[in-house]
Design a protein around this motif. Structure first.
Motif, mmCIF file in Angstrom:
data_model
loop_
_atom_site.group_PDB
_atom_site.id
_atom_site.type_symbol
_atom_site.label_atom_id
_atom_site.label_comp_id
_atom_site.label_asym_id
_atom_site.label_seq_id
_atom_site.Cartn_x
_atom_site.Cartn_y
_atom_site.Cartn_z
ATOM 1 N N CYS A 243 0.479 -1.563 0.318
ATOM 2 C CA CYS A 243 0.157 0.206 -0.021
ATOM 3 C C CYS A 243 0.996 0.995 0.043
ATOM 4 O O CYS A 243 0.522 2.353 -0.022
ATOM 5 C CB CYS A 243 -1.138 -0.274 0.929
ATOM 6 S SG CYS A 243 -2.170 -1.391 1.206
ATOM 7 N N ALA A 246 1.469 2.670 -3.675
ATOM 8 C CA ALA A 246 0.611 2.689 -4.621
ATOM 9 C C ALA A 246 -0.253 3.533 -5.035
ATOM 10 O O ALA A 246 -0.060 4.178 -4.532
ATOM 11 C CB ALA A 246 -1.150 1.612 -3.560
ATOM 12 N N ASP A 247 -0.502 3.831 -5.997
ATOM 13 C CA ASP A 247 -1.078 5.216 -6.324
ATOM 14 C C ASP A 247 -2.630 5.328 -5.712
ATOM 15 O O ASP A 247 -2.503 6.155 -5.230
ATOM 16 C CB ASP A 247 -1.491 5.350 -8.086
ATOM 17 C CG ASP A 247 0.080 5.358 -8.450
ATOM 18 O OD1 ASP A 247 1.458 4.287 -8.578
ATOM 19 O OD2 ASP A 247 -0.065 6.500 -8.982
ATOM 20 N N VAL A 248 -3.346 4.199 -5.382
ATOM 21 C CA VAL A 248 -4.267 5.043 -4.822
ATOM 22 C C VAL A 248 -4.869 3.439 -3.594
ATOM 23 O O VAL A 248 -3.948 2.122 -4.457
ATOM 24 C CB VAL A 248 -5.882 4.977 -5.440
ATOM 25 C CG1 VAL A 248 -6.938 5.146 -5.314
ATOM 26 C CG2 VAL A 248 -5.457 5.979 -6.710
ATOM 27 N N HIS A 249 -4.962 3.998 -2.422
ATOM 28 C CA HIS A 249 -5.069 2.965 -1.704
ATOM 29 C C HIS A 249 -6.889 3.210 -0.596
ATOM 30 O O HIS A 249 -7.022 4.082 -0.236
ATOM 31 C CB HIS A 249 -3.610 3.014 -0.321
ATOM 32 C CG HIS A 249 -4.202 1.854 0.408
ATOM 33 N ND1 HIS A 249 -3.508 2.284 1.966
ATOM 34 C CD2 HIS A 249 -5.423 0.835 0.890
ATOM 35 C CE1 HIS A 249 -4.050 0.897 3.097
ATOM 36 N NE2 HIS A 249 -5.131 0.427 1.976
ATOM 37 N N ASP A 315 -11.357 8.920 -3.100
ATOM 38 C CA ASP A 315 -10.505 7.713 -3.841
ATOM 39 C C ASP A 315 -11.129 6.724 -4.116
ATOM 40 O O ASP A 315 -10.239 6.078 -5.196
ATOM 41 C CB ASP A 315 -10.167 7.078 -1.999
ATOM 42 C CG ASP A 315 -8.920 7.997 -1.297
ATOM 43 O OD1 ASP A 315 -8.775 9.192 -1.728
ATOM 44 O OD2 ASP A 315 -8.749 7.408 -0.182
ATOM 45 N N HIS B 50 -4.288 12.850 4.135
ATOM 46 C CA HIS B 50 -4.485 12.340 3.707
ATOM 47 C C HIS B 50 -3.422 10.380 4.153
ATOM 48 O O HIS B 50 -2.710 10.487 3.953
ATOM 49 C CB HIS B 50 -4.293 12.300 1.767
ATOM 50 C CG HIS B 50 -4.598 11.863 0.877
ATOM 51 N ND1 HIS B 50 -5.934 11.582 0.489
ATOM 52 C CD2 HIS B 50 -3.923 10.953 -0.287
ATOM 53 C CE1 HIS B 50 -6.011 10.878 -0.459
ATOM 54 N NE2 HIS B 50 -4.787 10.502 -0.566
ATOM 55 N N GLU B 51 -4.262 9.629 3.362
ATOM 56 C CA GLU B 51 -3.661 8.406 3.397
ATOM 57 C C GLU B 51 -4.033 7.867 2.539
ATOM 58 O O GLU B 51 -3.784 6.042 2.579
ATOM 59 C CB GLU B 51 -4.473 8.020 4.669
ATOM 60 C CG GLU B 51 -6.053 7.713 4.863
ATOM 61 C CD GLU B 51 -6.772 6.657 6.021
ATOM 62 O OE1 GLU B 51 -5.812 6.493 7.248
ATOM 63 O OE2 GLU B 51 -7.581 5.884 6.094
ATOM 64 N N GLY B 52 -4.878 8.235 1.226
ATOM 65 C CA GLY B 52 -5.019 6.432 0.506
ATOM 66 C C GLY B 52 -4.051 6.550 -0.877
ATOM 67 O O GLY B 52 -4.891 6.172 -1.896
ATOM 68 N N GLY B 53 -2.975 5.985 -0.537
ATOM 69 C CA GLY B 53 -1.690 5.906 -1.630
ATOM 70 C C GLY B 53 -0.260 6.937 -1.128
ATOM 71 O O GLY B 53 -1.218 7.921 -1.415
#
Ligand code: SF4
Ligand code: SF4
Ligand code: SF4
Lengths: 847, 154
Positions: A243, A246-249, A315, B50-53
Motif C-alpha cells: 500500500c 500504491a497510487d491509490v489505496h 479515493d 491523506h491516507e489514500g496511497g
C-alpha cells in the motif's frame, strides 16, 4: 560481472560431492501450488545438505522464500513422524502412548474399522476432514468417496471460506475458471514475450500476495510488474507494505467490499468508462445490472459507499477511474471468502473485469482453457449438460463436463448415499460444486449428532484445531472427541492429531515423492511442474500412494477401470492421468523438463476454448458472462448484487459494539509460516516468534497497552492472547490478529487450556446462555463451555486461538463465507509475558 | 581493502527475509546470529491529511552484519552471494564497488554496502575501476556555464 549458474542442466546432475535434483514445491511444506524451482543438494549418504533456488524456473528464476530455504529443517526435524503409529483411543491426548506399527498392520486396522462402521451404521457415518492448500488436500473427495466410500468429505472452514466461494462465483457468473492476474507465467520469456503486455494497473483487492502467494500466484511477480511500469491500486483496510507503493489505496472498513465494488461499477457505468463491445457481445443482463447499481435502495453510489466503507469519496472515484483507464488486472484474495456478503463481492469484481474488457486479454485476467468433451468432433454440434459445469477448489471442475473421470468416487456412489451428504438438502449448490459436506452443517453433526452421528474420522492434512481451518475449534474439539475411531495423515503430530488420532500414517514431504505442481490448481494457464523425489525418509508415503494402495486394499470399485484392474498403477501413473494432463506428456517426460509452460490463448470466448462443446462464449446457461446470474436465481439467491452489512458490525448491533468495541480481522500472512505449518522450524520461528495483534496507537493508549505487551482479546465466543504491535498499520478501532498458532515446544498435556477455558464457566450473551438467534441467523450451541477438568493443553493450541472467537453459521445464503475478517472483540492488557523462549525452540528442534 | 559491494534497492525490498535465511543456511548460523538483518522503518504517516496511497513511509533496509563475509566460499566457486541469488524482489546486486557505484547513480532509493575486505579475484572484476583520489587530482576542468541570457529590453 558474470557468475556461474545452472541454466540448462538436466533434472538430476552431479556437482562435487552432491547429486542435485531440480524440482518444484507444493506443501507439505511451503504453500499453495506455486511451484517455485528448487535445487535439492543431496550428499553421498542420500541426505539433503541444502537447497537453492533453481534459476531454470521461468517465473521464479532462482528466487526462493524462507520456507523452502529451510526445507532441510522441516524434512529432518526431530519431531517429524516417519513411521506409521497407533494409539489406543482411551489414550488420546497422551504423546507417550504412540506405538510404531508396519504399513500392513495400519492398512489392516483401517480395513477392520472401515468395514465395521460401514456395515454397522452405514458408510455415511465416516468423514474425511481436510485443510487448505496442500497437494493432498484436494484429494479429500477421492479419499472419502473413492477410498472409504462415504460421501462426507469436508473442508472444515466455516462456509468453505477459502478460494471456493470465489471459484463458485467464477463458474456461475463468469462461466470459466478463476480469472487470475496475468503475469505471463505461461509464456516463453514471460514478460518479454511479444504477445504479452504489462498491465497498466494492478489491483490487489483483499489480498497481500507477497507473503501468501495465494492460490498459487507467485506474489513477487507483482514487484516484477511494478518495476516494468504497472501502477498499483490497493483495496485493503491495512497499510500493508504494498500500500505504501500504491497510487491509490482504498482503506475500507473490513467486510464492506461489496459496497466498494458496487461503487466502482457505479462510477464506471455512469461515466461511460466501460467496453461497450464486450458488454454487447458477451454479457447477459447488463440493463438489469445497471438498474440494480443505480437503484436508490438496493444500489450504490460512491457517496453512499464512502459512508459505508468509511473512506474519502475521492479515493473511490480515483480508484474506479484509474482501474478503467487501461488494461487492468485484479488480484483478489481471501477477503472475498471470509465474508458473508462475499458471493456478491465476487459477482461485482467479475462484472468489473468483464465490462471493462479485461477478461482473457494480455495483461488482464487469464483463464485456462478446458478440454473438449469426449467425442467432440470439429463441425459437429453437441449437447453438453451445463448442470454439471462447476468449478471445484482444485479449479479443474469446470472441466467436469469434459472429463467425468475426475468425479470417480462421487459418480460411482449410489444416489441415495450421495443424498445423505451432510448439508446437501440445505446447500445443494455448495455440495454439488465441490462434492463436500457443507462445513457448518458438519459442525452441527459433530457437536449434536444431527442429522446423524459421525463415528469414524480421517484427519487428512488438516490441523483444524490450530486456528487455521475451522470456526469455533473448541466446539469441533468437543464434537470430534465423540469419534469412535480416527485415523490421520500428516508429517507431524499436530495438536489435532494428538487430540483425536488413533492411527497416524506418515506423509511424504515434497522432497520425498513425485508430484505435479499445478499452479493455481491448474485453473490458470501458467505452469505444470514436476516435484521430483530427491530423498528417502523413514517409511513415509505420499497422499497419492496412500490413495492407490488403500483404495485397492479396501477393494474400492471406484478405483478400478473397466477391466477391473487398478485405475492408477502407481504414483507416476496417477500423475500422468490426473495432474500432468494439460502437458500432453506422461509424468516421466515432465520430470525431465521439470517445468512445462502451458502457453496462453487469449480471448478464448471468441474461439470456443472455454467450452467443452467448442461453441464460442462462456460456460454458463446463456453462454455469456451472467451479470444477472441464472445460477444464483436458481438456487434461491438474488441474481443481482446487493450490499449486506457484516453481522458483527457496530451498525448491525450497537449493543454488541458497546461490549466489544473493536473490529477484528485475522488471516494476514507472514513469510515465516504457511498457516499452522513451520512453528517447529527454529530458523523460521525466529523471524516471527510470537502470535501478534496489530493495534492502532490511539487504541493502545486508551487501553493502556504498550508496544510488545501481551493482551487478552475476547468476545462472546472465546478469548485468546497475543503480543501487541502498536502501529498505524491498522485503522483506529480495528485490530488484526495472527492465525495458525500452536506451540510445539510446549507439552501435549500442558495446562494452558485451563487458563483459557476455566472449568465450569458457561459463556453468556446478554446474560443468556448462548443458544440464540441473531441477525436472522440461528447460532446453534454456539459456545461449548467446559464442565470437565484435566483437558490437555495440546501444545498450547488454545492460547492464541483466534478462531475461537469466530462463530459458525454466519454464511451467505448459498452456504459460503464466514465472519473471520469482520468480527468484534474487546481487549485488555496482561501483566504476564508469554514471549517465546527461542533457546527452547532451538534446543528441542535442533537437527 | 574492500573491493566488492552489495547494492540494495530499498524501493523494492519487501522485507521477505530470504536474504536473512539464505545467509544463515549457507553459513550454518545458529539462532540468534545473523549475517544480514532487515531494518524496518514504518509504516508511519507522512501527511496527516491523506491516507489514500503513497502517504505512508515504509522502507525495509537489509544491513549486512559483522558476520557477513560476502559469501567468500561461494565467490571462490564463482557463484553469487546466496542472499543476492535468492532475493525475492531481485533488489540486491553484487559486484565491484565501482560497478555497483555506477548502478547506484542510476536511480534513487538504493544503498551500497561494502561489509568486509575480500581478496578474491573474480573474472571481470577489473573491468570497472574506481578513480582513486590521486588519478582524479589533475587540474580541474572549468565548469561549463549556461549561456548568458539576452538582456531584457527596456
Ligand atoms: S512461495 Fe511456496 S514454493 Fe515458493 S519458495 Fe515459498 S514455500 Fe516454496
Ligand atoms: S553476502 Fe553472503 S554472508 Fe554477506 S549477507 Fe549476503 S549471504 Fe550473508
Ligand atoms: S531478500 Fe531481497 S526483498 Fe527480501 S528482505 Fe532481503 S533484500 Fe529485501
Amino acid at each position: 560481472m558474470e557468475f556461474k549458474n545452472d541454466l540448462g542442466k538436466p533434472w538430476k546432475f552431479e556437482e562435487g560431492d552432491f547429486t542435485v535434483v531440480r524440482s518444484a514445491m507444493w506443501s507439505p511444506p511451503g504453500c499453495h501450488p506455486v511451484g517455485c524451482g528448487v535445487k535439492i543438494y543431496v550428499d553421498k549418504d542420500g541426505v539433503i545438505d541444502h537447497v537453492e533456488g533453481d534459476e531454470n524456473n521461468p517465473i521464479t528464476k532462482g528466487r526462493l522464500c524462507v520456507r523452502c530455504l529451510a526445507l532441510k529443517d522441516y524434512v529432518y526435524n526431530p519431531s517429524r513422524v516417519i513411521y506409521p503409529m497407533k494409539r489406543d483411543p482411551k489414550d488420546r491426548g497422551k504423546h507417550d502412548k504412540w506405538e510404531r506399527i508396519t504399513w500392513d498392520e495400519a492398512y489392516a486396522l483401517i480395513k477392520e474399522k472401515r468395514d465395521y462402521f460401514r456395515d454397522t451404521y452405514g458408510p455415511e457415518c465416516m468423514a474425511v476432514f481436510s485443510g487448505t492448500g496442500r497437494s493432498g488436500g484436494i484429494l479429500v473427495a477421492d479419499m472419502a468417496q473413492a477410498v472409504l466410500g462415504t460421501p462426507n468429505a469436508c473442508y472444515t472452514q466455516s462456509g468453505y471460506a477459502c478460494y471456493q466461494p470465489r471459484s463458485m462465483s467464477c463458474s456461475h457468473v463468469l462461466g470459466a475458471y478463476y480469472p487470475e492476474l496475468d503475469y505471463a507465467g505461461g509464456l516463453q520469456n514471460t514478460y518479454d514475450n511479444p504477445t504479452y503486455r504489462v498491465p497498466d494497473v494492478i489491483v490487489c483487492w483483499g489480498k497481500m500476495p507477497l507473503a501468501s502467494n495465494g492460490d498459487g500466484l507467485f506474489g513477487h511477480a507483482v514487484i516484477d510488474l511494478m518495476k516494468r511500469g504497472s501502477k498499483l491500486i490497493m483495496v485493503d483496510p491495512r497499510v500493508n507494505w504494498l500500500c505504501t507503493r500504491a497510487d491509490v489505496h482504498v482503506r475500507l472498513r473490513p467486510g464492506t467490499d461489496t459496497a466498494m465494488a458496487m461503487a466502482w461499477l457505479s462510477v464506471i457505468i455512469n461515466e461511460d468508462l466501460y467496453d461497450h463491445q464486450f458488454v454487447e457481445y458477451w454479457c447477459y443482463g447488463f440493463n438489469e445490472f445497471v438498474a440494480r447499481i443505480n437503484d436508490p435502495e438496493m444500489g450504490m453510489t460512491p457517496e453512499k459507499a464512502a459512508e459505508i466503507c468509511e473512506v474519502p469519496v475521492e479515493d473511490i472515484y480515483a480508484a474506479a477511474r484509474l482501474y478503467a483507464s487501461g488494461v487492468s488486472s485484479i488480484a483478489w484474495g481471501l477477503a472475498f471468502d471470509q465474508n458473508q456478503n462475499g458471493n456478491q463481492a465476487a459477482h461485482c469484481v467479475l462484472a468489473l473485469m468483464a465490462i471493462c474488457g479485461n477478461v482473457d486479454v494480455p495483461g488482464g485476467q487469464i483463464i485456462a482453457e478446458i478440454d473438449a468433451a469426449p467425442g467432440f468432433e470439429e463441425g459437429k454440434k453437441m449437447e453438453v449438460n451445463l448442470d454439471k459445469a462447476d468449478a471445484g477448489a482444485d479449479g479443474n471442475a469446470a472441466e467436469d463436463a469434459a472429463r467425468p473421470q475426475r468425479r470417480i468416487g462421487w459418480d460411482a456412489m449410489d444416489p441415495e448415499l450421495r443424498a445423505k451428504t451432510i448439508g446437501y438438502a440445505e446447500y445443494p449448490l455448495y455440495v454439488d460444486n465441490i462434492r463436500n459436506a457443507q462445513s457448518d452443517m458438519m459442525w452441527d453433526a459433530v457437536v449434536s449428532g444431527k442429522p446423524y452421528q459421525i463415528r469414524m474420522g480421517w484427519i487428512q492434512s488438516t490441523n483444524l484445531l490450530a486456528p487455521s481451518c475451522c470456526a469455533q475449534p473448541q466446539g469441533w474439539y468437543e464434537g470430534l472427541k465423540n469419534l469412535e475411531w480416527c485415523m490421520a495423515t500428516d508429517c507431524f503430530i499436530t495438536p489435532t492429531i494428538e487430540a483425536f488420532g488413533d492411527l497416524i500414517l506418515p506423509l511424504a514431504s515434497c522432497a520425498e515423492k513425485d508430484d505435479v505442481v499445478m499452479t493455481h490448481y491448474a485453473g490458470s494457464p501458467v505452469t505444470l511442474a514436476a516435484c521430483n523425489k530427491a530423498v528417502d525418509v523413514g517409511e513415509v508415503k505420499s497422499d497419492i500412494t496412500i490413495l492407490i494402495e488403500l483404495g485397492e486394499y479396501l477393494g474400492s470399485d471406484a478405483l478400478k477401470n473397466e477391466k477391473g484392474e487398478r485405475m492408477f498403477k502407481d504414483e507416476d501413473d496417477f500423475l500422468t492421468q490426473r495432474r500432468a494432463k494439460p502437458t500432453g506428456m506422461p509424468f516421466e517426460d515432465l520430470r525431465d523438463i521439470v517445468v512445462f509452460q502451458r502457453g496462453v490463448n487469449y480471448r478464448k470466448y471468441e474461439t470456443g476454448l472455454l467450452r467443452p462443446d467448442r461453441v464460442p462464449g462462456f460456460l454458463t446457461p446463456t453462454g455469456r458472462v451472467e451479470l444477472w446470474s441464472t445460477a444464483y436465481a436458481q438456487y434461491g439467491e438474488d441474481p443481482l448484487p446487493y450490499y449486506r452489512e457484516p453481522a458483527f458490525s457496530p451498525h448491525t448491533n450497537p449493543a454488541l459494539a458497546e461490549k466489544y468495541p473493536y473490529i477484528f480481522t485475522t488471516g494476514a500472512r507472514n513469510y515465516a509460516s504457511f498457516h499452522s505449518e513451520h512453528r517447529q522450524i527454529a530458523v523460521l520461528r525466529e523471524l516471527h516468534p510470537d502470535p501478534i495483534i496489530e493495534i492502532h496507537p490511539d487504541d493502545a493508549a486508551r487501553e493502556n497497552i504498550a508496544n510488545g505487551q501481551w493482551v487478552e482479546v475476547s468476545n462472546d465466543y472465546g478469548r485468546a492472547k497475543f503480543k501487541a504491535v502498536v502501529s498505524v498499520i491498522v485503522k483506529p478501532g480495528t485490530v488484526q490478529m495472527d492465525h495458525g498458532w500452536w506451540f510445539p515446544e510446549r507439552q501435549a498435556d500442558d495446562d494452558s487450556r485451563d487458563e483459557i477455558i476455566p472449568v465450569g464457566e458457561i459463556a453468556t450473551f446478554n446474560d443468556e446462555v448462548l443458544d440464540v438467534a441473531m441477525n436472522g441467523t440461528e447460532i446453534r450451541a454456539a459456545h461449548v463451555h467446559s464442565d470437565h477438568a484435566d483437558e490437555p493443553g495440546l501444545y498450547g493450541v488454545w492460547i492464541s486461538n483466534v478462531n475461537d472467537m469466530v462463530p459458525n453459521h454466519y454464511n451467505s445464503h448459498l452456504g459460503y463465507g464466514g465472519p473471520y475478517k469482520c468480527n468484534c472483540c474487546a481487549i485488555k492488557p496482561l501483566k504476564e509475558s508469554y514471549d517465546t523462549d527461542m533457546r527452547l525452540v532451538a534446543e528441542k528442534f535442533d537437527i | 581493502m574492500p573491493k566488492y559491494a552489495l547494492l540494495i534497492d530499498y524501493e523494492y525490498c519487501t522485507g521477505c527475509e530470504s536474504c536473512v535465511v539464505a545467509c544463515k543456511m549457507e553459513h550454518d548460523m545458529p539462532i540468534g546470529k545473523w549475517g544480514i538483518r532487515v531494518h524496518d522503518d514504518g509504516p508511519w504517516q507522512m501527511n496527516e491529511e491523506h491516507e489514500g496511497g503513497k502517504s505512508f513511509n515504509w522502507n525495509k533496509i537489509p544491513v549486512p552484519t559483522d558476520m557477513c563475509d560476502l559469501c567468500a566460499d561461494r565467490l571462490a566457486e564463482g557463484k553469487k552471494p546466496t542472499c543476492v541469488h535468492h532475493c525475492l524482489a531481485f533488489c540486491m546486486d553484487f559486484g565491484t564497488i565501482a560497478e555497483m557505484a555506477a548502478k547506484l547513480a542510476e536511480k534513487p532509493k538504493q544503498v551500497l554496502f561494502a561489509p568486509c575486505d575480500c581478496d578474491i579475484d573474480l573474472p571481470g572484476a577489473d573491468d570497472f575501476v574506481i578513480p582513486t583520489a590521486k588519478a582524479a587530482a589533475g587540474p580541474r576542468p572549468r565548469p561549463k556555464m549556461a549561456p548568458k541570457p539576452p538582456a531584457l529590453r527596456a
